[in-house]
Write a protein that holds these residues in place. Structure first.
Motif, PDB file in Angstrom:
ATOM      1  N   ALA A  67       0.826  -1.203   0.000  1.00 38.43           N
ATOM      2  CA  ALA A  67       0.000   0.000   0.000  1.00 38.43           C
ATOM      3  C   ALA A  67       0.863   1.257   0.000  1.00 38.43           C
ATOM      4  O   ALA A  67       0.569   2.228  -0.718  1.00 38.43           O
ATOM      5  CB  ALA A  67      -0.925  -0.005   1.208  1.00 38.43           C
ATOM      6  N   GLU A  68       1.920   1.248   0.787  1.00 40.42           N
ATOM      7  CA  GLU A  68       2.790   2.427   0.863  1.00 40.42           C
ATOM      8  C   GLU A  68       3.560   2.637  -0.436  1.00 40.42           C
ATOM      9  O   GLU A  68       3.778   3.781  -0.864  1.00 40.42           O
ATOM     10  CB  GLU A  68       3.725   2.297   2.055  1.00 40.42           C
ATOM     11  N   LEU A  69       3.993   1.555  -1.063  1.00 36.39           N
ATOM     12  CA  LEU A  69       4.665   1.684  -2.354  1.00 36.39           C
ATOM     13  C   LEU A  69       3.693   2.214  -3.410  1.00 36.39           C
ATOM     14  O   LEU A  69       4.058   3.045  -4.245  1.00 36.39           O
ATOM     15  CB  LEU A  69       5.233   0.327  -2.781  1.00 36.39           C
ATOM     16  N   THR A  70       2.456   1.748  -3.348  1.00 35.97           N
ATOM     17  CA  THR A  70       1.440   2.228  -4.284  1.00 35.97           C
ATOM     18  C   THR A  70       1.208   3.726  -4.107  1.00 35.97           C
ATOM     19  O   THR A  70       1.042   4.465  -5.096  1.00 35.97           O
ATOM     20  CB  THR A  70       0.123   1.454  -4.086  1.00 35.97           C
ATOM     21  N   GLU A  71       1.216   4.199  -2.857  1.00 36.42           N
ATOM     22  CA  GLU A  71       1.078   5.632  -2.590  1.00 36.42           C
ATOM     23  C   GLU A  71       2.224   6.423  -3.206  1.00 36.42           C
ATOM     24  O   GLU A  71       2.061   7.606  -3.536  1.00 36.42           O
ATOM     25  CB  GLU A  71       1.031   5.880  -1.088  1.00 36.42           C
ATOM     26  N   ARG A  72       3.366   5.767  -3.371  1.00 37.23           N
ATOM     27  CA  ARG A  72       4.521   6.398  -4.005  1.00 37.23           C
ATOM     28  C   ARG A  72       4.477   6.242  -5.522  1.00 37.23           C
ATOM     29  O   ARG A  72       5.474   6.471  -6.193  1.00 37.23           O
ATOM     30  CB  ARG A  72       5.817   5.794  -3.447  1.00 37.23           C
ATOM     31  N   ARG A  73       3.349   5.797  -6.026  1.00 34.51           N
ATOM     32  CA  ARG A  73       3.111   5.608  -7.458  1.00 34.51           C
ATOM     33  C   ARG A  73       4.000   4.508  -8.043  1.00 34.51           C
ATOM     34  O   ARG A  73       4.418   4.554  -9.207  1.00 34.51           O
ATOM     35  CB  ARG A  73       3.279   6.913  -8.229  1.00 34.51           C
ATOM     36  N   ILE A  74       4.254   3.487  -7.226  1.00 35.59           N
ATOM     37  CA  ILE A  74       4.951   2.292  -7.684  1.00 35.59           C
ATOM     38  C   ILE A  74       3.910   1.214  -7.970  1.00 35.59           C
ATOM     39  O   ILE A  74       2.942   1.058  -7.224  1.00 35.59           O
ATOM     40  CB  ILE A  74       5.946   1.792  -6.606  1.00 35.59           C
ATOM     41  N   LYS A  75       4.092   0.463  -9.040  1.00 34.92           N
ATOM     42  CA  LYS A  75       3.196  -0.650  -9.372  1.00 34.92           C
ATOM     43  C   LYS A  75       3.639  -1.867  -8.555  1.00 34.92           C
ATOM     44  O   LYS A  75       4.448  -2.681  -9.005  1.00 34.92           O
ATOM     45  CB  LYS A  75       3.255  -0.944 -10.866  1.00 34.92           C
ATOM     46  N   ALA A  76       3.116  -1.962  -7.344  1.00 37.12           N
ATOM     47  CA  ALA A  76       3.581  -2.977  -6.399  1.00 37.12           C
ATOM     48  C   ALA A  76       2.690  -4.216  -6.429  1.00 37.12           C
ATOM     49  O   ALA A  76       1.464  -4.123  -6.511  1.00 37.12           O
ATOM     50  CB  ALA A  76       3.621  -2.398  -4.991  1.00 37.12           C
ATOM     51  N   VAL A  77       3.350  -5.361  -6.319  1.00 35.77           N
ATOM     52  CA  VAL A  77       2.674  -6.651  -6.210  1.00 35.77           C
ATOM     53  C   VAL A  77       3.077  -7.273  -4.877  1.00 35.77           C
ATOM     54  O   VAL A  77       4.267  -7.348  -4.552  1.00 35.77           O
ATOM     55  CB  VAL A  77       3.077  -7.601  -7.355  1.00 35.77           C
ATOM     56  N   GLY A  78       2.110  -7.711  -4.095  1.00 32.87           N
ATOM     57  CA  GLY A  78       2.400  -8.383  -2.840  1.00 32.87           C
ATOM     58  C   GLY A  78       2.199  -9.879  -2.986  1.00 32.87           C
ATOM     59  O   GLY A  78       1.182 -10.327  -3.516  1.00 32.87           O
ATOM     60  N   VAL A  79       3.189 -10.650  -2.524  1.00 37.48           N
ATOM     61  CA  VAL A  79       3.117 -12.113  -2.610  1.00 37.48           C
ATOM     62  C   VAL A  79       3.300 -12.694  -1.221  1.00 37.48           C
ATOM     63  O   VAL A  79       4.211 -12.295  -0.491  1.00 37.48           O
ATOM     64  CB  VAL A  79       4.200 -12.674  -3.565  1.00 37.48           C
ATOM     65  N   ASP A  80       2.434 -13.622  -0.852  1.00 39.82           N
ATOM     66  CA  ASP A  80       2.568 -14.294   0.439  1.00 39.82           C
ATOM     67  C   ASP A  80       2.072 -15.729   0.298  1.00 39.82           C
ATOM     68  O   ASP A  80       1.150 -16.005  -0.472  1.00 39.82           O
ATOM     69  CB  ASP A  80       1.770 -13.566   1.521  1.00 39.82           C
ATOM     70  N   VAL A  81       2.699 -16.617   1.060  1.00 41.05           N
ATOM     71  CA  VAL A  81       2.318 -18.029   1.023  1.00 41.05           C
ATOM     72  C   VAL A  81       1.025 -18.290   1.770  1.00 41.05           C
ATOM     73  O   VAL A  81       0.369 -19.317   1.562  1.00 41.05           O
ATOM     74  CB  VAL A  81       3.471 -18.893   1.586  1.00 41.05           C
ATOM     75  N   SER A  82       0.619 -17.362   2.639  1.00 48.62           N
ATOM     76  CA  SER A  82      -0.557 -17.546   3.481  1.00 48.62           C
ATOM     77  C   SER A  82      -1.818 -17.011   2.801  1.00 48.62           C
ATOM     78  O   SER A  82      -1.926 -15.812   2.526  1.00 48.62           O
ATOM     79  CB  SER A  82      -0.365 -16.834   4.820  1.00 48.62           C
ATOM     80  N   GLN A  83      -2.769 -17.895   2.583  1.00 53.53           N
ATOM     81  CA  GLN A  83      -4.045 -17.466   2.008  1.00 53.53           C
ATOM     82  C   GLN A  83      -4.747 -16.476   2.928  1.00 53.53           C
ATOM     83  O   GLN A  83      -5.361 -15.508   2.471  1.00 53.53           O
ATOM     84  CB  GLN A  83      -4.949 -18.683   1.780  1.00 53.53           C
ATOM     85  N   GLU A  84      -4.650 -16.710   4.250  1.00 52.62           N
ATOM     86  CA  GLU A  84      -5.308 -15.811   5.187  1.00 52.62           C
ATOM     87  C   GLU A  84      -4.717 -14.412   5.127  1.00 52.62           C
ATOM     88  O   GLU A  84      -5.451 -13.412   5.137  1.00 52.62           O
ATOM     89  CB  GLU A  84      -5.202 -16.355   6.612  1.00 52.62           C
ATOM     90  N   MET A  85      -3.398 -14.321   5.048  1.00 55.13           N
ATOM     91  CA  MET A  85      -2.760 -13.007   4.955  1.00 55.13           C
ATOM     92  C   MET A  85      -3.174 -12.295   3.669  1.00 55.13           C
ATOM     93  O   MET A  85      -3.460 -11.089   3.672  1.00 55.13           O
ATOM     94  CB  MET A  85      -1.243 -13.150   5.021  1.00 55.13           C
ATOM     95  N   ILE A  86      -3.208 -13.023   2.568  1.00 56.91           N
ATOM     96  CA  ILE A  86      -3.590 -12.412   1.299  1.00 56.91           C
ATOM     97  C   ILE A  86      -5.040 -11.940   1.344  1.00 56.91           C
ATOM     98  O   ILE A  86      -5.383 -10.859   0.830  1.00 56.91           O
ATOM     99  CB  ILE A  86      -3.369 -13.402   0.137  1.00 56.91           C
ATOM    100  N   THR A  87      -5.908 -12.716   1.988  1.00 53.27           N
ATOM    101  CA  THR A  87      -7.301 -12.306   2.123  1.00 53.27           C
ATOM    102  C   THR A  87      -7.412 -11.011   2.923  1.00 53.27           C
ATOM    103  O   THR A  87      -8.154 -10.088   2.548  1.00 53.27           O
ATOM    104  CB  THR A  87      -8.128 -13.415   2.796  1.00 53.27           C
ATOM    105  N   VAL A  88      -6.671 -10.930   4.030  1.00 50.25           N
ATOM    106  CA  VAL A  88      -6.667  -9.715   4.841  1.00 50.25           C
ATOM    107  C   VAL A  88      -6.162  -8.537   4.011  1.00 50.25           C
ATOM    108  O   VAL A  88      -6.744  -7.446   4.014  1.00 50.25           O
ATOM    109  CB  VAL A  88      -5.804  -9.897   6.104  1.00 50.25           C
ATOM    110  N   ALA A  89      -5.062  -8.748   3.292  1.00 51.19           N
ATOM    111  CA  ALA A  89      -4.479  -7.678   2.480  1.00 51.19           C
ATOM    112  C   ALA A  89      -5.456  -7.193   1.418  1.00 51.19           C
ATOM    113  O   ALA A  89      -5.619  -5.984   1.206  1.00 51.19           O
ATOM    114  CB  ALA A  89      -3.185  -8.169   1.833  1.00 51.19           C
ATOM    115  N   ARG A  90      -6.127  -8.122   0.752  1.00 50.52           N
ATOM    116  CA  ARG A  90      -7.082  -7.729  -0.295  1.00 50.52           C
ATOM    117  C   ARG A  90      -8.265  -6.959   0.275  1.00 50.52           C
ATOM    118  O   ARG A  90      -8.776  -6.032  -0.361  1.00 50.52           O
ATOM    119  CB  ARG A  90      -7.561  -8.982  -1.029  1.00 50.52           C
ATOM    120  N   ASN A  91      -8.697  -7.345   1.458  1.00 47.81           N
ATOM    121  CA  ASN A  91      -9.807  -6.636   2.094  1.00 47.81           C
ATOM    122  C   ASN A  91      -9.409  -5.231   2.519  1.00 47.81           C
ATOM    123  O   ASN A  91     -10.210  -4.290   2.435  1.00 47.81           O
ATOM    124  CB  ASN A  91     -10.306  -7.423   3.305  1.00 47.81           C
TER     125      ASN A  91
END
Length: 264
Positions: A67-91
């Motif tokens: 989110a912070e990289l995106t605020e800096r106008r960077i096209k950031a992709v977040g990758v995590d092995v945890s489905q729960e973490m990714i769900t939280v991040a997407r929400n």
């Protein structure tokens, strides 16, 4: 670095921490601290990205760095092995790009990103060299990598029994997949073919009694692993509790930041 910032770096140290909601709450509190914010900002600076450039944050957790990289106008992709973490991040950050994946097999095309960031990830990887091979695959030529992590085998804890303390620290390190990855960052990057390698060291020093639970958690994990006896655990933790009561607790944690450039 203050207490909760330190706790974020050791979030998996507590033997009983299996509740992801508890872990997420802990990480949220840590991420909001001024020194944690400053270290993240420093890592973004080290990526040397211009607006519009692309980056991947490996082990992104709940997604704050993305989110912070995106605020800096960077096209950031977040990758995590945890489905729960990714769900939280997407929400939390519905406009951001989060993907399930691990450090050995990133959901990215060859040369897709200009920068790679991994914060407190490599100590959990049994094969750091394999992960860096994957890093080179997804980075464009000249791309930047930033690795952040603690050295689990060099925690400094003051005690009246230094021999037992060494046993406890080293035994706890041995319970980690790759406890000395951070001290090896430079050589790992060299072996993987990266150039322009630079290192920074940050040391957190803690004398606050709030760290007592963390210290006793180390001893408990080592006891469960069979490296010390119950009597040794009890005597060592009792001494640390007394130190905390007297304001004499001392713990230091080394944290390393490595940067490098992909040679293509």
């Amino acid at each position: 670095m203050d207490a909760l910032d330190f706790m974020s770096t050791l979030s998996r140290m507590l033997a009983g921490m299996s509740n992801n909601n508890e872990l997420i709450s802990l990480l949220d509190a840590a991420d909001a601290l001024p020194r944690a914010i400053a270290l993240r900002a420093r890592s973004y600076e080290l990526l040397r990205l211009e607006p519009g450039a692309s980056a991947v944050d490996v082990g992104c957790g709940a997604g704050r760095a993305v989110a912070e990289l995106t605020e800096r106008r960077i096209k950031a992709v977040g990758v995590d092995v945890s489905q729960e973490m990714i769900t939280v991040a997407r929400n939390r950050w519905p406009g951001a790009d989060f993907r399930i994946g691990d450090a050995y097999s990133l959901p990215l095309a060859d040369g897709e990103v200009a920068a790679y960031r991994a914060d407190k990830v490599f100590h959990e990887l049994a094969d750091a060299s394999r992960a860096l091979h994957e890093t080179r695959r997804v980075l464009a030529p000249g791309g930047r990598v930033v690795l952040i992590g603690q050295d689990w085998d060099t925690f400094v804890i003051d005690s009246d029994d230094p021999g037992l303390t060494r046993t406890i620290v080293h035994a706890r390190a041995d319970l980690t997949a790759n406890p000395r990855a951070a001290r090896r960052y430079r050589n790992l990057l060299l072996e993987a073919g990266f150039g322009d390698i630079e290192l920074e060291a940050h040391v957190g020093i803690f004398t606050d009694g709030a760290m007592l639970a963390m210290i006793t958690g180390i001893a408990e994990a080592v006891l469960v692993a069979g490296a010390i006896t119950r009597d040794q655990r009890d005597s060592w933790t009792e001494e640390q509790a007394e130190r905390a009561h007297q304001g004499r607790l001392f713990l230091a944690l080394p944290l390393f930041v490595a940067t490098a450039t992909s040679r293509g």
